[in-house]
Design a protein around this motif. Structure first.
Motif, PDB file in Angstrom:
ATOM      1  N   GLY A   1       4.158  -6.702 -34.521  1.00  5.30           N
ATOM      2  CA  GLY A   1       5.711  -6.939 -34.316  1.00  5.30           C
ATOM      3  C   GLY A   1       6.009  -5.458 -34.426  1.00  5.30           C
ATOM      4  N   TRP A   2       5.235  -4.523 -35.207  1.00  2.12           N
ATOM      5  CA  TRP A   2       5.710  -2.992 -35.083  1.00  2.12           C
ATOM      6  C   TRP A   2       5.530  -2.372 -33.454  1.00  2.12           C
ATOM      7  CZ3 TRP A   2       2.225   1.246 -34.469  1.00  2.12           C
ATOM      8  CH2 TRP A   2       2.900   2.502 -34.462  1.00  2.12           C
ATOM      9  N   ALA A   3       4.101  -2.756 -32.918  1.00  2.00           N
ATOM     10  CA  ALA A   3       3.850  -2.354 -31.864  1.00  2.00           C
ATOM     11  C   ALA A   3       4.908  -2.814 -30.602  1.00  2.00           C
ATOM     12  CB  ALA A   3       2.427  -2.939 -31.499  1.00  2.00           C
TER      13      ALA A   3
ATOM     14  N   MET B   1       8.278   9.117 -25.233  1.00  2.00           N
ATOM     15  CA  MET B   1       6.979   9.458 -25.561  1.00  2.00           C
ATOM     16  C   MET B   1       5.805   8.974 -24.662  1.00  2.00           C
ATOM     17  SD  MET B   1       5.322   9.400 -29.500  1.00  2.00           S
ATOM     18  CE  MET B   1       5.578   7.698 -29.921  1.00  2.00           C
ATOM     19  N   ALA B   2       4.910   9.441 -24.270  1.00  2.00           N
ATOM     20  CA  ALA B   2       3.982   9.026 -23.455  1.00  2.00           C
ATOM     21  C   ALA B   2       2.818   8.506 -24.333  1.00  2.00           C
ATOM     22  CB  ALA B   2       3.323  10.238 -22.422  1.00  2.00           C
ATOM     23  N   LEU B   3       1.956   7.698 -23.740  1.00  2.00           N
ATOM     24  CA  LEU B   3       0.908   6.938 -24.497  1.00  2.00           C
ATOM     25  C   LEU B   3      -0.105   7.777 -25.071  1.00  2.00           C
ATOM     26  CD1 LEU B   3      -0.148   4.193 -24.880  1.00  2.00           C
ATOM     27  CD2 LEU B   3      -1.500   4.315 -23.096  1.00  2.00           C
ATOM     28  N   GLY B   4      -0.395   9.033 -24.310  1.00  2.00           N
ATOM     29  CA  GLY B   4      -1.281   9.971 -25.047  1.00  2.00           C
ATOM     30  C   GLY B   4      -0.890  10.787 -25.927  1.00  2.00           C
ATOM     31  N   GLU B   5       0.492  10.942 -26.123  1.00  2.00           N
ATOM     32  CA  GLU B   5       1.028  12.142 -26.971  1.00  2.00           C
ATOM     33  C   GLU B   5       0.937  11.707 -28.306  1.00  2.00           C
ATOM     34  OE1 GLU B   5       5.089  12.963 -26.012  1.00  2.00           O
ATOM     35  OE2 GLU B   5       4.705  12.887 -23.703  1.00  2.00           O
ATOM     36  N   PRO B   6       0.538  12.451 -29.042  1.00  2.00           N
ATOM     37  CA  PRO B   6       0.796  12.264 -30.580  1.00  2.00           C
ATOM     38  C   PRO B   6       2.101  11.921 -31.160  1.00  2.00           C
ATOM     39  CG  PRO B   6       0.301  14.642 -30.290  1.00  2.00           C
ATOM     40  CD  PRO B   6       0.451  14.082 -28.955  1.00  2.00           C
ATOM     41  N   ARG B   7       2.254  11.089 -32.151  1.00  2.00           N
ATOM     42  CA  ARG B   7       3.524  10.899 -32.957  1.00  2.00           C
ATOM     43  C   ARG B   7       3.844  12.158 -33.941  1.00  2.00           C
ATOM     44  NH1 ARG B   7       5.408   5.937 -33.840  1.00  2.00           N
ATOM     45  NH2 ARG B   7       6.067   6.513 -35.737  1.00  2.00           N
ATOM     46  N   ASP B   8       5.186  12.410 -33.909  1.00  2.00           N
ATOM     47  CA  ASP B   8       5.580  13.672 -34.800  1.00  2.00           C
ATOM     48  C   ASP B   8       5.889  12.912 -36.096  1.00  2.00           C
ATOM     49  OD1 ASP B   8       7.708  12.081 -33.700  1.00  2.00           O
ATOM     50  OD2 ASP B   8       9.040  13.754 -33.142  1.00  2.00           O
ATOM     51  N   LEU B   9       6.314  11.647 -36.043  1.00  2.00           N
ATOM     52  CA  LEU B   9       6.624  11.076 -37.406  1.00  2.00           C
ATOM     53  C   LEU B   9       5.543  10.138 -38.032  1.00  2.00           C
ATOM     54  CD1 LEU B   9       9.913   9.544 -36.505  1.00  2.00           C
ATOM     55  CD2 LEU B   9       9.396  11.552 -37.669  1.00  2.00           C
ATOM     56  N   PRO B  10       5.119  10.094 -39.429  1.00  2.00           N
ATOM     57  CA  PRO B  10       4.011   9.130 -39.807  1.00  2.00           C
ATOM     58  C   PRO B  10       4.169   8.056 -39.586  1.00  2.00           C
ATOM     59  CG  PRO B  10       5.266  10.116 -41.478  1.00  2.00           C
ATOM     60  CD  PRO B  10       6.048  10.707 -40.337  1.00  2.00           C
ATOM     61  N   LEU B  11       3.301   7.004 -39.788  1.00  2.00           N
ATOM     62  CA  LEU B  11       3.410   5.703 -39.486  1.00  2.00           C
ATOM     63  C   LEU B  11       4.287   5.154 -40.401  1.00  2.00           C
ATOM     64  CD1 LEU B  11      -0.303   4.335 -38.748  1.00  2.00           C
ATOM     65  CD2 LEU B  11       1.752   4.395 -37.400  1.00  2.00           C
TER      66      LEU B  11
ATOM     67  N   SER C   1       9.424  -1.571 -27.032  1.00  2.00           N
ATOM     68  CA  SER C   1      10.905  -1.829 -26.464  1.00  2.00           C
ATOM     69  C   SER C   1      11.846  -0.767 -26.767  1.00  2.00           C
ATOM     70  CB  SER C   1      11.414  -3.309 -27.161  1.00  2.00           C
ATOM     71  OG  SER C   1      11.441  -2.931 -28.538  1.00  2.00           O
ATOM     72  N   GLU C   2      11.368   0.046 -27.783  1.00  2.00           N
ATOM     73  CA  GLU C   2      12.367   1.118 -28.195  1.00  2.00           C
ATOM     74  C   GLU C   2      11.943   2.372 -27.245  1.00  2.00           C
ATOM     75  OE1 GLU C   2      14.854   2.234 -30.314  1.00  2.00           O
ATOM     76  OE2 GLU C   2      14.860  -0.003 -30.559  1.00  2.00           O
ATOM     77  N   SER C   3      10.673   2.231 -26.827  1.00  2.00           N
ATOM     78  CA  SER C   3       9.986   3.313 -25.577  1.00  2.00           C
ATOM     79  C   SER C   3      10.816   2.957 -24.298  1.00  2.00           C
ATOM     80  CB  SER C   3       8.724   3.329 -25.740  1.00  2.00           C
ATOM     81  OG  SER C   3       8.264   4.220 -24.575  1.00  2.00           O
ATOM     82  N   ARG C   4      10.873   1.780 -23.923  1.00  2.00           N
ATOM     83  CA  ARG C   4      11.373   1.345 -22.610  1.00  2.00           C
ATOM     84  C   ARG C   4      13.138   1.656 -22.766  1.00  2.00           C
ATOM     85  NH1 ARG C   4       7.970  -3.021 -22.935  1.00  2.00           N
ATOM     86  NH2 ARG C   4       9.661  -4.335 -23.828  1.00  2.00           N
TER      87      ARG C   4
END
Length: 145
Positions: A131-133, A1-11, A138-141
């Motif tokens: 912590g979430w960020a 997921m790129a930085l500008g893409e919207p999340r498909d899951l809620p927070l 780390s998951e994105s990498r």
């Protein structure tokens, strides 16, 4: 997921709670004497109130999106944020009651207690969100490898 893409899951719920804690902490820090950074920047209480109210509204919206079933009819998200911002300004204005001499004197003991508790709440909320960020980064990498 790129930085500008919207999340498909809620927070996640924890992040919503973290945002609520940050916002409530900012509003609570208007009680008594302003904390260090707000005092150094000469930030008015109403600004801390509107920022805190906006963050509480973001956390509230994040938590409400997690309920199962169809969403009840409600106002657009930006209007809810405006309402929370106005509520934050009102609470920041009421924090003048935690100071002696009609809001210009020294802080009363209740103001100092509220301010200290709000600082703890703010710190815990910041820890949750950072912590979430860090976890998401780390998951994105890891997924890109």
């Amino acid at each position: 997921m790129a930085l500008g893409e919207p999340r498909d899951l809620p927070l996640p719920t924890a992040v919503g709670v973290g945002l609520l804690m940050i916002g409530a902490g900012l509003i609570g820090m208007t009680a008594g004497d302003l904390p260090g950074i707000a005092e150094q920047l000469a930030a008015p209480r109403w600004l801390m109130g509107v920022l805190g109210g906006g963050l509480v509204g973001c956390g509230w919206q994040g938590a409400r999106s997690r309920f199962p079933g169809p969403a009840p009819r409600r106002a657009p998200p930006w209007i809810e944020l405006v309402w929370f911002g106005v509520g934050g300004i009102a609470l920041a204005y009421l924090s003048q009651l935690t100071r002696g001499a009609d809001g210009v004197g020294e802080a009363l003991w209740i103001g100092r207690v509220l301010n200290a508790a709000a600082r703890v709440l703010f710190g815990i909320g910041i820890g949750i969100v950072v912590g979430w960020a860090a976890y998401e980064g780390s998951e994105s990498r890891r997924r890109q490898r």
